[in-house]
Design a protein around this motif. Sequence first.
Motif, mmCIF file in Angstrom:
data_model
loop_
_atom_site.group_PDB
_atom_site.id
_atom_site.type_symbol
_atom_site.label_atom_id
_atom_site.label_comp_id
_atom_site.label_asym_id
_atom_site.label_seq_id
_atom_site.Cartn_x
_atom_site.Cartn_y
_atom_site.Cartn_z
ATOM 1 N N MET A 43 0.834 -1.192 0.000
ATOM 2 C CA MET A 43 0.000 0.000 0.000
ATOM 3 C C MET A 43 0.879 1.257 0.000
ATOM 4 S SD MET A 43 -3.051 -1.191 -0.172
ATOM 5 C CE MET A 43 -4.083 0.230 0.164
ATOM 6 N N ASP A 44 0.357 2.300 -0.610
ATOM 7 C CA ASP A 44 1.086 3.551 -0.797
ATOM 8 C C ASP A 44 1.451 4.205 0.537
ATOM 9 O OD1 ASP A 44 1.450 5.696 -3.222
ATOM 10 O OD2 ASP A 44 1.021 6.722 -1.340
ATOM 11 N N ARG A 45 2.593 4.891 0.560
ATOM 12 C CA ARG A 45 3.054 5.592 1.766
ATOM 13 C C ARG A 45 2.003 6.546 2.309
ATOM 14 N NH1 ARG A 45 4.601 8.334 5.792
ATOM 15 N NH2 ARG A 45 3.999 6.343 6.653
ATOM 16 N N ARG A 46 1.343 7.286 1.427
ATOM 17 C CA ARG A 46 0.318 8.218 1.896
ATOM 18 C C ARG A 46 -0.831 7.473 2.572
ATOM 19 N NH1 ARG A 46 0.520 13.209 2.055
ATOM 20 N NH2 ARG A 46 1.741 14.530 0.638
ATOM 21 N N PHE A 47 -1.143 6.281 2.085
ATOM 22 C CA PHE A 47 -2.221 5.508 2.685
ATOM 23 C C PHE A 47 -1.825 5.010 4.072
ATOM 24 C CE2 PHE A 47 -4.769 1.752 3.513
ATOM 25 C CZ PHE A 47 -6.049 2.220 3.231
ATOM 26 N N LEU A 51 -3.647 5.805 7.610
ATOM 27 C CA LEU A 51 -4.055 4.812 8.608
ATOM 28 C C LEU A 51 -3.545 5.193 9.992
ATOM 29 C CD1 LEU A 51 -3.675 1.223 7.088
ATOM 30 C CD2 LEU A 51 -5.741 2.276 8.025
ATOM 31 N N GLY A 52 -2.300 5.644 10.062
ATOM 32 C CA GLY A 52 -1.761 6.092 11.340
ATOM 33 C C GLY A 52 -2.558 7.250 11.912
ATOM 34 N N ILE A 53 -2.977 8.171 11.037
ATOM 35 C CA ILE A 53 -3.779 9.314 11.482
ATOM 36 C C ILE A 53 -5.099 8.844 12.064
ATOM 37 C CG2 ILE A 53 -5.072 11.325 10.648
ATOM 38 C CD1 ILE A 53 -2.755 11.784 8.651
ATOM 39 N N VAL A 54 -5.747 7.888 11.393
ATOM 40 C CA VAL A 54 -7.036 7.367 11.878
ATOM 41 C C VAL A 54 -6.867 6.717 13.244
ATOM 42 C CG1 VAL A 54 -8.891 5.712 11.440
ATOM 43 C CG2 VAL A 54 -7.963 7.063 9.553
ATOM 44 N N LYS A 55 -5.841 5.884 13.392
ATOM 45 C CA LYS A 55 -5.650 5.167 14.660
ATOM 46 C C LYS A 55 -5.287 6.125 15.793
ATOM 47 C CE LYS A 55 -6.630 1.320 12.710
ATOM 48 N NZ LYS A 55 -7.896 0.626 13.025
ATOM 49 N N LYS A 56 -4.507 7.130 15.488
ATOM 50 C CA LYS A 56 -4.156 8.127 16.504
ATOM 51 C C LYS A 56 -5.403 8.894 16.951
ATOM 52 C CE LYS A 56 -0.998 12.042 17.270
ATOM 53 N NZ LYS A 56 0.087 12.864 16.650
ATOM 54 N N ALA A 57 -6.215 9.298 15.970
ATOM 55 C CA ALA A 57 -7.435 10.042 16.290
ATOM 56 C C ALA A 57 -8.421 9.173 17.065
ATOM 57 C CB ALA A 57 -8.075 10.559 15.010
ATOM 58 N N ALA A 58 -8.516 7.907 16.686
ATOM 59 C CA ALA A 58 -9.434 6.999 17.376
ATOM 60 C C ALA A 58 -9.029 6.826 18.833
ATOM 61 C CB ALA A 58 -9.467 5.645 16.662
ATOM 62 N N ILE A 76 -0.650 4.271 22.261
ATOM 63 C CA ILE A 76 -1.168 4.084 20.903
ATOM 64 C C ILE A 76 -0.875 5.320 20.062
ATOM 65 C CG2 ILE A 76 -3.279 3.879 19.524
ATOM 66 C CD1 ILE A 76 -4.410 2.068 21.741
ATOM 67 N N ARG A 77 -1.087 6.503 20.640
ATOM 68 C CA ARG A 77 -0.822 7.732 19.881
ATOM 69 C C ARG A 77 0.651 7.843 19.508
ATOM 70 N NH1 ARG A 77 -4.773 10.061 23.311
ATOM 71 N NH2 ARG A 77 -3.179 10.674 24.825
ATOM 72 N N GLU A 78 1.530 7.486 20.431
ATOM 73 C CA GLU A 78 2.963 7.570 20.136
ATOM 74 C C GLU A 78 3.342 6.585 19.032
ATOM 75 O OE1 GLU A 78 7.326 7.285 22.398
ATOM 76 O OE2 GLU A 78 5.475 7.409 23.579
ATOM 77 N N ALA A 79 2.829 5.370 19.116
ATOM 78 C CA ALA A 79 3.120 4.381 18.080
ATOM 79 C C ALA A 79 2.520 4.794 16.743
ATOM 80 C CB ALA A 79 2.575 3.016 18.502
ATOM 81 N N ALA A 80 1.293 5.328 16.780
ATOM 82 C CA ALA A 80 0.637 5.768 15.545
ATOM 83 C C ALA A 80 1.381 6.939 14.915
ATOM 84 C CB ALA A 80 -0.810 6.154 15.829
ATOM 85 N N ILE A 84 2.713 7.386 11.185
ATOM 86 C CA ILE A 84 2.448 8.586 10.377
ATOM 87 C C ILE A 84 3.745 9.121 9.778
ATOM 88 C CG2 ILE A 84 1.738 11.008 10.512
ATOM 89 C CD1 ILE A 84 -0.256 10.104 12.730
ATOM 90 N N ASP A 85 4.806 9.100 10.566
ATOM 91 C CA ASP A 85 6.088 9.662 10.136
ATOM 92 C C ASP A 85 6.908 8.717 9.256
ATOM 93 O OD1 ASP A 85 5.443 11.931 11.550
ATOM 94 O OD2 ASP A 85 6.623 11.387 13.325
ATOM 95 N N GLY A 86 6.395 7.523 9.022
ATOM 96 C CA GLY A 86 7.081 6.592 8.131
ATOM 97 C C GLY A 86 8.155 5.758 8.779
ATOM 98 N N GLU A 87 8.184 5.710 10.107
ATOM 99 C CA GLU A 87 9.240 4.971 10.783
ATOM 100 C C GLU A 87 9.061 3.456 10.701
ATOM 101 O OE1 GLU A 87 10.056 6.328 14.750
ATOM 102 O OE2 GLU A 87 9.635 8.429 14.232
#
Length: 469
Positions: A43-47, A51-58, A76-80, A84-87
């Motif tokens: 899946m694309d990097r932007r996608f 996903l990280g943004i959704v999980k962080k917000a959730a 969860i927010r730290e991992a998400a 998000i940052d591509g790590e």
Amino acid sequence: MTEDSDERIESDSLGDIAVPSDAYWGAQTQRAIQNFPISNQQMDRRFIRALGIVKKAAATANEQLGLISPETASAIREAATEVIDGEHDDQFPVDVFQTGSGTSTNMNANEVIANRAAELMGAAIGSKSVHPNDHVNFGQSSNDVIPTAMHIAAYEAIEHDVEPALKTLEQRLAEKETAFDDVVKTGRTHLQDATPVRLGQEFGGYRTQIEKGLDRIGRVKPELGELALGGTAVGTGLNTHPDFPELAVEAINEETWLEFQEADNHFEAQAAHDAMAHAHGALRTVSGSLHKIAHDLRLLASGPRNGLGELVQPENQPGSSIMPGKINPVVAESINQIHAQIVGNHATVALGGAGGQLNLNLYKPVLATNFLQSARLLANGAETFANRFVAKLEANEETCSDQVNQSLALGTALNPAIGYDAAAEVAKAALEEGLSIREAAVNRGYLTESEAESVIDPIAMTEPGILTD
């Protein structure tokens, strides 16, 4: 751990399965790796970012609602955020061609974030002290998470990649519109000589195409701004708090600095992806504009001695492995190929967008992938075309002047003065006798030399009006 220290054992509802010991993913991701050895395309990097943004917000929303502990939500927010940052991009190995809901990729995100969050809290990877379903995926379903991530990724790609690149191209075309405004050249319709235009006018047409393309793309963003999050499995919102969507969307907006809102109708948002198809149609249309412009500029720069030669193209690289000194319009050619790819992508997006069955569209991963590839190609192509081709074009003013003065289409200006039939006779005579239109009109007695100079004025012919002596 197994005897092989390179693996650990994870389990899900189907039983135990061996997972690489250093992987953050778990059992469901491992099964997806085995089930979908299809394309080796992830899946694309932007996608993944989305996903990280959704999980962080959730996690933020569920903490605010008292549904998960502050400690768990924080981890969860730290991992998400790391996702998000591509790590952790190497932790998303699931193939694009998978379950049509994207469940495998959603669980991939849940497992990676859960295991990383557990690690951050001092627990072992695989311990499920932070649970992929009960914590990271709380109040969610793949069926609303994946379309939410699709819209976030598509919106961000347009906002941060496509629109800035097109604005650069628009600016470069505007610069040439001004620089070439006094260069009069032969217009062409049906690839045949037509009445004169100014080279700047042609570039103004190209600039307007991109300007209108930006408007078209801008109009699709509000549709992408609607998020399916909160619909869970089929759109009813089962197993999620009624306030979850609003709180989660607020957190998404804070993370992205964009304007998202809960979907008007969750059943539409999950069972159909008309917004993605519509938005990709705008990308395809703008890609067609670039295709047309690139074709035109290649023709106008054809030569250098035996083509139209009205433009001098940049010498970006040698053009031939056998013909010394040959220079080709390689950057423009890349634009033509990009358009072909985007048209192909649109066939996939159009079919996938219309492919919903009952309460779920099952083309989500391939829709997201093709959309984001098109956005990336269009953005990178437009930026490169703008700076490495359009910006470096020069006008061949001598060629433009010579060609326009020899054009038989100058006879069009004779219509008001001597009539269409007589003008046609002059044009035919000029062609047969190798004369200019001015010379033929004077030779046949229709105009004096001074009258011909007044009536047959290429510069004046580039503006509205009727030319008479």
